[in-house]
Motif scaffolding. Sequence first.
Motif, mmCIF file in Angstrom:
data_model
loop_
_atom_site.group_PDB
_atom_site.id
_atom_site.type_symbol
_atom_site.label_atom_id
_atom_site.label_comp_id
_atom_site.label_asym_id
_atom_site.label_seq_id
_atom_site.Cartn_x
_atom_site.Cartn_y
_atom_site.Cartn_z
ATOM 1 N N ARG A 52 0.767 -1.215 0.125
ATOM 2 C CA ARG A 52 0.038 -0.050 0.213
ATOM 3 C C ARG A 52 0.994 1.308 -0.222
ATOM 4 N N GLN A 53 1.766 1.081 0.608
ATOM 5 C CA GLN A 53 2.715 2.648 0.777
ATOM 6 C C GLN A 53 3.741 2.430 -0.533
ATOM 7 N N LEU A 54 3.869 1.496 -1.071
ATOM 8 C CA LEU A 54 4.675 1.308 -2.443
ATOM 9 C C LEU A 54 4.354 2.294 -3.545
ATOM 10 N N ASP A 55 3.008 2.732 -3.596
ATOM 11 C CA ASP A 55 2.557 3.743 -4.577
ATOM 12 C C ASP A 55 2.987 3.091 -6.000
ATOM 13 N N LEU A 56 2.404 1.770 -6.123
ATOM 14 C CA LEU A 56 2.957 0.881 -7.418
ATOM 15 C C LEU A 56 1.856 1.557 -8.600
ATOM 16 N N GLU A 57 2.754 1.537 -9.626
ATOM 17 C CA GLU A 57 2.128 2.011 -10.910
ATOM 18 C C GLU A 57 2.547 0.764 -12.006
ATOM 19 N N VAL A 58 1.613 0.197 -12.634
ATOM 20 C CA VAL A 58 1.687 -0.923 -13.492
ATOM 21 C C VAL A 58 1.143 -0.216 -15.016
ATOM 22 N N ARG A 59 2.015 -0.253 -15.906
ATOM 23 C CA ARG A 59 1.544 0.090 -17.333
ATOM 24 C C ARG A 59 1.605 -1.092 -18.323
ATOM 25 N N PHE A 60 0.505 -1.529 -18.791
ATOM 26 C CA PHE A 60 0.212 -2.407 -19.664
ATOM 27 C C PHE A 60 -0.157 -2.093 -20.764
ATOM 28 N N ALA A 61 0.753 -2.252 -22.064
ATOM 29 C CA ALA A 61 0.542 -1.502 -23.172
ATOM 30 C C ALA A 61 1.169 -2.317 -24.362
ATOM 31 N N ALA A 62 0.707 -2.180 -25.642
ATOM 32 C CA ALA A 62 1.260 -2.666 -26.763
ATOM 33 C C ALA A 62 2.916 -2.334 -26.807
ATOM 34 N N ALA A 63 3.790 -3.502 -27.291
ATOM 35 C CA ALA A 63 5.039 -3.263 -27.444
ATOM 36 C C ALA A 63 5.308 -2.324 -28.614
ATOM 37 N N THR A 64 6.349 -1.374 -28.571
ATOM 38 C CA THR A 64 7.013 -0.656 -29.522
ATOM 39 C C THR A 64 8.193 -1.218 -30.400
ATOM 40 N N ASP A 65 8.489 -0.492 -31.211
ATOM 41 C CA ASP A 65 9.589 -1.351 -32.077
ATOM 42 C C ASP A 65 10.882 -0.896 -31.155
ATOM 43 N N ALA A 66 10.813 0.027 -30.380
ATOM 44 C CA ALA A 66 12.006 0.280 -29.466
ATOM 45 C C ALA A 66 11.984 -0.781 -28.511
ATOM 46 N N GLU A 67 11.026 -1.281 -28.146
ATOM 47 C CA GLU A 67 10.990 -2.339 -26.988
ATOM 48 C C GLU A 67 11.348 -3.615 -27.455
ATOM 49 N N VAL A 68 11.506 -3.730 -28.613
ATOM 50 C CA VAL A 68 11.944 -5.334 -29.315
ATOM 51 C C VAL A 68 12.918 -5.947 -28.615
ATOM 52 N N PRO A 69 14.141 -5.285 -28.357
ATOM 53 C CA PRO A 69 15.414 -6.151 -27.916
ATOM 54 C C PRO A 69 15.122 -6.562 -26.356
ATOM 55 N N ARG A 70 14.121 -5.640 -25.663
ATOM 56 C CA ARG A 70 13.847 -6.021 -23.988
ATOM 57 C C ARG A 70 12.930 -7.047 -24.052
ATOM 58 N N VAL A 71 11.855 -7.307 -25.035
ATOM 59 C CA VAL A 71 10.992 -7.909 -25.155
ATOM 60 C C VAL A 71 11.512 -9.502 -25.410
ATOM 61 N N SER A 72 12.491 -9.570 -26.357
ATOM 62 C CA SER A 72 13.181 -10.852 -26.585
ATOM 63 C C SER A 72 13.991 -11.186 -25.549
ATOM 64 N N GLN A 73 14.693 -10.271 -25.014
ATOM 65 C CA GLN A 73 15.647 -10.739 -23.905
ATOM 66 C C GLN A 73 14.787 -11.209 -22.803
ATOM 67 N N MET A 74 13.685 -10.680 -22.165
ATOM 68 C CA MET A 74 12.973 -11.385 -21.366
ATOM 69 C C MET A 74 12.355 -12.603 -21.737
ATOM 70 N N SER A 75 12.050 -13.026 -22.785
ATOM 71 C CA SER A 75 11.657 -14.217 -23.364
ATOM 72 C C SER A 75 12.832 -15.308 -23.241
ATOM 73 N N LEU A 76 14.085 -14.736 -23.447
ATOM 74 C CA LEU A 76 15.283 -15.736 -23.447
ATOM 75 C C LEU A 76 15.546 -15.891 -21.927
ATOM 76 N N ARG A 77 15.731 -15.023 -20.989
ATOM 77 C CA ARG A 77 16.305 -15.039 -19.681
ATOM 78 C C ARG A 77 15.220 -15.589 -18.701
ATOM 79 N N THR A 78 14.202 -15.279 -18.614
ATOM 80 C CA THR A 78 13.156 -15.508 -17.907
ATOM 81 C C THR A 78 12.472 -17.035 -17.642
#
Lengths: 74, 634
Positions: free
Chosen positions: B455-481
């Motif tokens: 409650r005191q973390l003030d947590l914000e979650v953004r859930f949105a379509a991936a952009t081209d700029a995010e492609v490397p990170r999306v790939s990395q997450m699928s490979l490392r997680t």
Amino acid sequence: MTADEFVDLVRDELGLDISAEHLDRGFDQVPGWNSINSLRLLALLERAVGKPLSVPDLLSAPTLGSVYALAAGG
Amino acid sequence: MTTTTDPTARQRLLDLHRAGALAANYPAVRRLLAEVDAEDLARCGQLLARLDPADVLVAHPEQPVLTVAITGHGTVEPLVPPLTAELARHGLLLRPHVADFDSYVFDLSDPDSALYRAEPDIVLCLLDPRVVFDEVPTPWGPDDVERVFAEKLALIEGLLTRFTATTSATLVLNTVPLPRDRGAQLLDYRSRGRLGVVWREANARLLTLAQQRSNLVVIDLDPLIAEGPAAVDPRLSVYAGAHLSAELLTGYAREVGHLARQLTGRTKKVLALDLDGTLWGGILAEDGADGITVAGGYAGAAFAAFRELVKQIGSQGVLLAVVSKNDAEPVSAVLREHPDLGLTEDDFVRVVANWLPKSDNLRALADALNLGVDSFVFVDDSTFECGLVRHELPEVAVVQVGTDPATHLGALLRDGWFDTRALTATDRIRAATYRAELARRDLLDSFATLDDYLRQLDLEVRFAAATDAEVPRVSQMSLRTNQFNLTTQRWQENDVRAALADPARQVLTIRVRDRFGDSGIVGVVSYRRDGAVGHIDNFVLSCRVFSRGVEQACLSALLGHARESGVEAVQGVYRPTAKNHGVREFYPRHGFEPVDGPDPTYRHDLTRIAPPPDHVRLVLGDPVDPARAEGTPA
């Protein structure tokens, strides 16, 4: 062993509430006295003076003072 | 061998005695007695026995008191001082009723005797060798002893019947010692041997009496005599009619103290143990797991014997716990992996290894177990720790073990802290029951704490379509997680771009930030619509944001979006790997029902979609869209 040390021994080890004036009174005037206390006192005195004492002599002593004399002088 | 003695404890008690202030300060007595050794305890007993219990009760009406009637064959008064001290050690005030010389038969057979009128909680009937030998003729042989002892046993059984009919008190008898100067009067070995036989048979019958009766305890004096004291002091016996020695009565009083504990509900339930110097030799933090003395060599054997005792005690319903000043992980590793330890984490209801004061840890452990600290026995070799616990938690029984581990066993057993009348089936499984309860509480506790934390973390979650700029990170997450990765579908960057280009598919990223900062992309969801059914092809989340409600929030949004778009149901697949068993229940836990499929497949019918956790501020859409970002407080 001095008379004061003897009184302290009776007070602190047997827990009997006596003072120096009880030394010359009969055992019937020593609060809480009984034959078990006589034998406890005997064991304490033997340890204090480092030699065995005669139980019959001690049991027939008429006063605490005469018990002290047995231990100190005997 | 004694443990440490505080030289001032007896002196302080003596000062109170000299000042006539013992009754007024009686509650302090227990703490003082905890610090004196056996010899000083006997001396303190002499002083305490002079107190009138009535005076103590006037000053302290709340003081628990136990009325104990003492009777027997000879003079029983010598038992009073040691018994007074033993009960005081356990926080009990002795109100003694001391019977006349050799009055046990009258005391126990007359329902109107002074003994019964004293309304005792416990009746001690001291049996000494003279009970038998006073009635054996001269000259005598083993048959005489057998006959007299049998008569006495019959008498005692009759007294027992009368006792049971008259009072609800507990009667304590004892086995009768056979002094050497009796057997030695029989000159031939055969007669002497037969005396041993008839004597032991009679004592065995005494012990047997207690097997069937709940109001009778027979204290076996043989083990006490095996510890060393002479059974009879000839001078006390001859001159004072006290036929059991003061030393033996001291040991006997100790046993009665344990009985008094359990009769008044003071039986200890928990054995809390230090590790270094107590369960093993050496210091784990310095010597390492390979350097501590566990089982090898002279000292190792002694520690091993002590641990076997601990295990033995634990098997009889006593809860075992570790309270150690150590880092948790090395302790856990030793308990888990050391081949010679003989104790594992499963033997303990809890293993507490940290650097907090041990008194704090004991208090917390008592709270967690829902027990009082007065049900704890604490064993440690450190004078400092023992002193601290005695001072902070005087209700805890502290057993300080010495520097020689060979004496550990005797130190713990010296007092029957855990003695009980009879074990039940519940006792034998108690440790497991408590462990399960502790685990439940832990879960609850962690949720409560976590909730406040979130409650005191003030947590914000953004859930949105991936952009081209995010492609490397999306790939990395699928490979490392590996852990939170429901299908472990690995995407190279090209695979991500292909997915982005496919109009039937959506690749969504999860970004998290809170008051401490922005974590960036911590998750990826791959979603596809096929007619009336939506498919979650994969769901990946970084372990850094586990257990914060992030996945619930995103799943809720995704299901809501699917329903709005006219989809009738959403399916998800869990493809097990060696690492992802933690999310095995992810779909069923969130309202999905299992359906047939090559891999475990789950289906959500979208009728009831759980809302996002209320501590999460969910932001949907394009993270760089200023219109959406505007509504979000910083």
